[in-house]
Design an enzyme around this catalytic site. Structure first.
Site, mmCIF file in Angstrom:
data_model
loop_
_atom_site.group_PDB
_atom_site.id
_atom_site.type_symbol
_atom_site.label_atom_id
_atom_site.label_comp_id
_atom_site.label_asym_id
_atom_site.label_seq_id
_atom_site.Cartn_x
_atom_site.Cartn_y
_atom_site.Cartn_z
ATOM 1 N N GLU A 197 0.822 -1.223 0.000
ATOM 2 C CA GLU A 197 0.000 0.000 0.000
ATOM 3 C C GLU A 197 0.852 1.268 0.000
ATOM 4 O OE1 GLU A 197 -2.939 -0.324 3.129
ATOM 5 O OE2 GLU A 197 -4.210 -1.575 1.890
ATOM 6 N N GLU A 398 -5.890 -8.175 -1.083
ATOM 7 C CA GLU A 398 -6.584 -7.906 0.183
ATOM 8 C C GLU A 398 -8.012 -7.491 -0.116
ATOM 9 O OE1 GLU A 398 -4.948 -5.256 3.140
ATOM 10 O OE2 GLU A 398 -2.889 -5.839 2.632
HETATM 11 C C1 BGP Z 1 -4.498 -2.779 4.863
HETATM 12 C C2 BGP Z 1 -3.179 -3.325 5.314
HETATM 13 C C3 BGP Z 1 -3.248 -4.551 6.150
HETATM 14 C C4 BGP Z 1 -4.497 -4.722 6.966
HETATM 15 C C5 BGP Z 1 -5.754 -4.182 6.339
HETATM 16 C C6 BGP Z 1 -6.937 -4.036 7.267
HETATM 17 O O1 BGP Z 1 -4.407 -1.399 4.802
HETATM 18 O O2 BGP Z 1 -2.362 -3.625 4.208
HETATM 19 O O3 BGP Z 1 -2.051 -4.666 6.848
HETATM 20 O O4 BGP Z 1 -4.330 -4.535 8.270
HETATM 21 O O5 BGP Z 1 -5.582 -2.954 5.706
HETATM 22 O O6 BGP Z 1 -6.787 -2.900 8.079
HETATM 23 P P1 BGP Z 1 -6.990 -2.948 9.627
HETATM 24 O O7 BGP Z 1 -6.060 -3.999 10.129
HETATM 25 O O8 BGP Z 1 -6.660 -1.608 10.119
HETATM 26 O O9 BGP Z 1 -8.407 -3.328 9.828
#
Ligand code: BGP
Length: 501
Positions: A197, A398
């Protein structure tokens, strides 16, 4: 908690609303799941591992931000230190993923296991050995590892002593790390991504994102102008580091597929007014330059003009520009969670600096308990936009719903809301492939096993098919169990996406 839960159940029951497809995906489609080292491994100081920026982040909540402390302070709760102790449980966890039929498993290599401080000449053998064993374990079940090199876990030493990626030296340290990994795992890993990201930094005045993405700790009193200047510098060095890694990786193994990884969220104008439409375009330009440079190897005009207009003077050499052109990526990996809506009532297009100030609530969408908008059709839109812009294979690395889960007296977990969320998104993804001709490599939903949230540090913000007995206070047995979504996703994979019921 109950009130949250009720609102949230209403929010996700959209099974009747959307038109399910049940298309099958192309042969070889990579179904699986995604995680990141710092969010699940634990063992934060074992076998020579050094401290990463994630190791100095405390637990937060839906309303309370995580604190980034000056080193590790005794008595504070640092959830990543133990996480779900995947370091010692990985064999059982991979077995569960194999039971679901995973074809691919995305994780990252903790930079600090390989180079504990980040600037050493020689890597830490014990760290390298751990990933050898992990990748072997994946291959035992025919699971393809998909590996991110830098996923929010920059060595803390590089943050403190060098100022993170504001320092050109970081390019060398990252490239050294990448080269060691490529060489060591050249026969075990085919799919790579450089920076997770990377485009999050377009929110340059978000201290948390800048620390996790680029290892920058802003000093008190810095203005937005200073912060944005630092972001353009760090972003540039990361892009150069990424391009060099792509070049080196292809030399080490020409079959490597090395992609970028962006956080993609289609941007919509709140109204049809020209100001809103232009604002949406400006917003996208200011985020998409990262992926534009990754894919095209050159800066888009709009960003060059913006940098110039604001008097930023990033160190960008002619040699850098050649490297960027030579190290373009093979595919575009992206996360998709939500769309973004912007309104010029909040800020005019030409005044846009802080992107967060333009964001408006989309009145047509429901939200998760953490305020994330739920928009399955947005995934189809994202796939179409990325295909049209980049003409590269795409990879969803993701997607998912962070939600509270309830364990019943008999130990079962009925996470219908998660199944509904995923079903609706997969359905839209299938339309994009089947009807729109999108070239998609695979689907790796986030947090396939419960893990520490990156944003809040919570355990109770869960994404997994596999439940892990641990709560926000760090209590629990770490026992793993299968949620209803586990059995549902197994069917989806078995039918190659046809059976979404
Ligand atoms: C993305 C990241 C992840 C993950 C996900 C969910 O931005 O790449 O590492 O954590 O989001 O976010 P969160 O864990 O804050 O719910």
């Amino acid at each position: 908690f109950l009130i949250c839960r009720m609102s949230f159940e209403n929010a996700y029951f959209r099974k009747d609303v959307l038109n399910m497809t049940g298309y099958t995906m192309p042969k070889g489609f990579l179904w699986g799941g995604a995680v990141a080292a710092h969010q699940l491994e634990g063992a934060w100081d074992e076998d020579g591992k050094g401290m990463s920026v994630a190791d100095v982040m405390t637990v937060g909540s839906a309303t309370k931000p995580r604190e980034i402390t000056d080193g590790v302070i005794p008595g504070k709760n640092y959830p990543n230190h133990e996480a779900i102790d995947f370091y010692h449980h990985y064999k059982g966890d991979i077995k569960l993923m194999a039971e679901m039929g995973f074809k691919a498993f995305r994780t990252s290599i903790a930079w600090t296991r390989i180079f504990p401080k980040g600037d050493e000449e020689e890597p830490n053998e014990a760290g390298l050995k751990f990933y050898d064993d992990l990748f072997d374990e994946c291959h035992k079940y025919g699971i393809e590892p998909v590996i991110t090199l830098s996923h929010f876990e920059i060595p803390y030493h590089l943050v403190k002593e060098y100022g993170g990626f504001t320092n050109r030296k970081l390019i060398d340290y990252f490239v050294r790390f990448a080269r060691v990994c490529f060489k060591r795992y050249k026969n075990k890993v085919k799919y790579w991504m450089t920076f997770n990201e990377i485009d999050n930094q377009s929110a340059f005045n978000n201290d948390f994102l800048m620390a996790t993405n680029s290892g920058i700790l802003f000093k008190d009193g810095m203005t937005d102008h200073d912060k944005e200047a630092a972001m353009y510098q760090a972003g540039h060095y990361e892009l150069v580091a990424s391009a060099l890694a792509v070049k080196i990786g292809h030399k080490i193994n020409p079959n490597f597929q090395i992609g970028c990884m962006i956080n993609y969220s289609p941007v919509r104008p709140l109204t049809p007014s020209s100001d809103d439409v232009l604002l949406a375009d400006k917003w996208e330009q200011r985020r998409d330059w990262f992926s534009d440079v990754h894919v095209f190897g050159e800066y888009p005009n709009a960003v060059e003009a913006y940098i110039e207009r604001n008097g930023y003077r990033p160190d960008i050499t002619d040699e850098d520009r050649i490297v960027l052109k030579e190290g373009t990526v093979d595919y575009v990996g992206f996360s998709y969670y939500q769309t973004t809506t912007v309104s010029s009532e909040k800020i005019k297009p030409d005044d846009l600096t802080d992107l967060a100030k333009a964001v408006a609530k989309n009145p047509t969408l429901m939200r998760s308990d953490w305020g994330w908008e739920i928009d399955p059709e947005g995934l189809r839109i994202a796939l179409n936009q990325l295909q049209d812009r980049y003409h590269k294979p795409l990879f969803i690395v993701e997607n998912g719903l962070g939600a509270y889960d309830k364990v019943e007296a008999d130990g079962s977990i009925h996470d219908d809301y998660r199944i509904d969320y995923l079903r609706n998104h997969i359905s839209e993804m299938e339309k994009a492939v089947e009807l729109d001709g999108v070239n998609l490599m695979g689907y790796l939903p986030w947090g396939c096993i419960d893990l520490v949230s990156a944003g809040t540090g919570q355990m109770d913000k869960r994404y997994g098919f596999i439940y892990v007995d641990k709560n926000d206070a760090g209590e629990g047995t770490l026992t793993r169990s299968r949620k209803d979504s586990f059995f549902w996703y197994k069917k989806v994979i078995e039918s190659n996406g046809q059976d979404l019921d």
